[in-house]
Write a protein that holds these residues in place. Structure first.
Motif, short mmCIF file in Angstrom:
data_model
loop_
_atom_site.label_atom_id
_atom_site.label_comp_id
_atom_site.label_asym_id
_atom_site.label_seq_id
_atom_site.Cartn_x
_atom_site.Cartn_y
_atom_site.Cartn_z
N GLN A 1 46.65 44.42 37.88
CA GLN A 1 45.23 44.24 38.20
C GLN A 1 45.05 43.08 39.16
OE1 GLN A 1 43.53 43.47 34.28
NE2 GLN A 1 42.65 45.51 34.27
N LYS A 2 44.01 43.18 39.97
CA LYS A 2 43.59 42.01 40.73
C LYS A 2 42.13 42.19 41.12
CE LYS A 2 45.30 43.09 45.43
NZ LYS A 2 46.16 42.58 46.50
N THR A 3 41.46 41.06 41.31
CA THR A 3 40.08 41.04 41.74
C THR A 3 40.07 40.88 43.25
OG1 THR A 3 39.41 40.03 39.65
CG2 THR A 3 37.87 39.84 41.50
N VAL A 4 39.35 41.78 43.92
CA VAL A 4 39.30 41.75 45.39
C VAL A 4 37.87 41.56 45.86
CG1 VAL A 4 41.35 43.19 45.64
CG2 VAL A 4 39.11 44.27 45.58
N HIS A 5 37.76 41.02 47.07
CA HIS A 5 36.47 40.85 47.73
C HIS A 5 36.53 41.66 49.02
CE1 HIS A 5 32.69 38.94 48.66
NE2 HIS A 5 33.14 38.69 49.88
N VAL A 6 35.61 42.64 49.14
CA VAL A 6 35.59 43.54 50.30
C VAL A 6 34.35 43.22 51.12
CG1 VAL A 6 35.56 45.94 51.07
CG2 VAL A 6 36.78 45.31 48.97
N GLN A 7 34.56 42.96 52.42
CA GLN A 7 33.47 42.68 53.35
C GLN A 7 33.47 43.74 54.44
OE1 GLN A 7 33.16 38.62 54.71
NE2 GLN A 7 34.42 37.92 53.01
#
Length: 173
Positions: free
Chosen positions: A100-106
């Protein structure tokens, strides 16, 4: 200097040494459980068997520690050490951690709809927790905004510290 003249000293010494060595060998039956259940477990390099795995371990002067390793698709391998210092412990649990990982999509422009497997996941900028089926299998996110061509970003588990992803959508001509 004093010497032993009794002819029985050698057999007595050999018997004492044998008893001492035999006293250093212990056998313990242990059970390894995994969370989630059913992950294949290998103990001391033996062939993996599904958890809960029960095995007899022989602790002697050459084997004072055994490694137990669990592997399950979609999870990081887990392992524990079993040593002869914990004779009262008969059960051990290996907690497997999902990929798992937390991602930030722009996106440029902002406000694009984000889809995962055709299902809405949010609007950019978006922070999302992703769980991977396998460390080597990326997840595709599709970004869609009126007046722009769809864009896709592939997010892989590795490198695990890469958390920022951005995509520039192109206007329709």
């Amino acid at each position: 200097m004093k010497t032993f003249s009794n002819p029985l000293w050698k057999p007595i010494l050999a018997l004492a040494a044998a008893l001492f060595i035999a006293g250093c060998v212990t056998t313990e039956t242990v059970t390894i459980k995994t969370v989630p259940e059913g992950a294949p477990v290998s103990i001391g390099g033996a062939a993996a068997i599904p958890s809960p795995a029960t095995q007899k371990l022989v602790f002697d002067t050459s084997s004072k520690t055994f490694a137990a390793t669990a592997h399950l698709k979609g999870y990081q391998d887990g392992s524990i050490q079993i040593d002869d210092q914990r004779p009262a412990q008969k059960e051990y649990t290996i907690q497997l951690i999902p990929f798992q990982k937390t991602v930030h999509v722009q996106s440029e422009p902002v406000g694009a709809a984000v889809f995962r497997n055709g299902q809405p996941a949010g609007i950019t900028p978006l922070t999302n927790d992703l769980t991977f089926a396998d460390a080597n299998q990326p997840i595709a996110l599709t970004l869609r905004k009126d007046g722009y061509m769809d864009g896709t970003v592939q997010i892989a588990y590795t490198p695990a510290d890469q958390k920022e992803y951005s995509i520039t959508l192109s206007r329709f001509q």
